[in-house]
Design an enzyme around this catalytic site. Structure first.
Site: not given
Ligand code: CTP
Length: 412
Positions: A211-214, A278
């Site tokens: 995943g990502n931190r958006s 994102a």
């Protein structure tokens, strides 16, 4: 501090308007409540008076010497009607003036916000749809009702949006009303827009993902602002832990593939698409059906301390949207950039705009606590026409409004 008239229609959601009133007064605004006669069947004068700290009447024949039916509308910075019933929308659309609220609606020259709440059948009836269309044409904001549990056992479209989110929309319209002067507040009325928000998750196995931190905050601010400006908004939300903005249809997705499917379908009818999500550029080539065990090293003879992931490329949704773009459709991308030793983050943004081919690219610098998860954002918005619009660090709603200003200018 703004002067607000809160009109309350005769629907069960009138009780939620108490919460909205409380939020508006706690924010420091002066709120006069104008209930309809039927609203008083649900919540009485004493409640409105106590919560607002102001006298309450729904009649034009009280305090006649102060001419309240004219003065309240003329002096207001915002008129918000919550809940707006089918009957009230019909009266407003056709200029009826048989009580205090409908008189206020005819004298107000400030932003006007209707938050309808009723049963799905009533909302979908051609008479209501025509009244809503007429009101929107005249530049007032009529929010789409939320979907969910209605009075009784049924579920559907027709709920009043969450009061906290409605209060946010009120704040947005008050600040726009003070800035735009004579420009219409609902400048996106009749427009359909799609916004993607959040960050995709690409499954590795049934319990893990990449995943990502958006946080999704910027996308949510964009969706809320568009709804406040009258647009019909579909918000494609990837793993965001934020409340649904008022008047926005939220569709939830998890992976890039799901996001692509939902955004593509919603965009077919849209006047503008803003890709604030994102989206993962890669996903695991193989998704394990079972939880991967730590002793299942797949790194060949290498020590057990390694596990190799093979990734495969995801399609670029933004590029696909640009390729499939309808005539006149405006497409906006985002680029979160860090510079390197030879190239600045802004230069990377300019290159990204050229590669993606969208109309606008919102570029911001990330890293070191910038942008991700914070309430404030600074950005430069690059246009395919060579324009560069600087937005100073400030609330994400401010950046959202500048994006919609640039989109609106390209739509007309
Ligand atoms: N985007 C997309 N589909 C992808 C990846 C990104 O639609 N598979 C969109 C994002 O929503 C955003 C824009 O493309 O609007 C820029 O995303 P970003 O990840 O910064 O760009 P990339 O093309 O992936 O470039 P980079 O090499 O910088 O990661």
């Amino acid at each position: 501090m703004a002067r607000i008239v809160l009109g309350v229609g005769g629907g069960i959601a009138a009780y939620k308007a108490c919460d909205l009133l409380r939020r508006l007064t706690e924010a420091g605004h002066s709120v006069r409540v104008a209930p309809t006669q039927s609203a008083l069947n649900f919540v009485g004068v004493a409640t409105w008076a106590a919560l607002s700290g102001q006298p309450v009447t729904g009649s034009v024949f009280d305090d006649v010497d102060q001419v309240p039916h004219v003065r309240l509308g003329q002096e207001a910075d915002l008129v918000v009607v919550a809940p707006a019933t089918a009957n009230l929308l019909a009266k407003a659309a056709h200029g009826f003036a048989d009580d205090l609220l409908t008189n206020v609606l005819l004298t107000a020259r400030c932003p006007v916000l209707f938050a309808p709440a009723m049963h799905t059948e009533m909302w979908e009836h051609p008479a209501t749809a025509a009244n809503v269309a007429l009101l929107r044409q005249r530049g007032v904001t009529v929010l789409e009702p939320a979907v969910g549990r209605l009075t009784g056992v049924d579920t559907g479209k027709g709920r009043l949006p969450d009061p906290e989110q409605l209060a946010n929309t009120c704040e947005h319209l008050i600040s726009r009303g003070s800035q735009t002067g004579t420009l219409p507040i609902a400048d996106l009325a009749g427009r359909r827009v799609v916004v993607s928000a959040g960050g995709t998750r690409e499954a590795l196995d049934p319990v893990r993902y990449l995943g990502n931190r958006s946080s999704g905050r910027q996308g949510y601010a964009l969706a809320a602002a568009a709804a406040g400006r009258g647009a019909q908004v579909v918000l494609v939300s990837a793993n965001v832990d934020l409340p649904d903005p008022a008047g926005v249809e939220v569709r939830r997705v998890t992976s890039a593939a799901e996001l692509r499917e939902v955004v593509t379908a919603a965009s077919a009818e849209a006047d503008a698409v803003v890709m604030a999500a994102a989206v993962a550029d890669f996903r695991p080539a193989v998704v394990s059906a079972h939880k991967i065990k730590k002793d299942q090293s797949n790194a060949g003879d290498a020590a057990d301390d390694y596990y190799t992931l093979r990734l495969t490329r995801n399609p670029d949704v933004l590029v696909d949207l640009v390729t499939a773009r309808r005539r006149g459709q405006v497409i906006v991308g985002f680029g979160a950039e860090t510079g390197d030793d030879s190239t600045s983050w802004l230069e990377f943004g300019r290159r990204k705009l050229a590669v993606k081919g969208c109309d606008l690219l919102v570029v911001n610098e990330v890293g070191d606590g910038l942008a991700f998860g914070t309430a404030d954002n600074a950005a430069v918005i690059l246009g395919s026409d060579g324009s560069e619009t600087q937005v100073e660090k400030g609330p994400k709603q401010v950046l959202a409004d500048v994006v919609w200003d640039l989109v609106a200018a390209r739509l007309t």
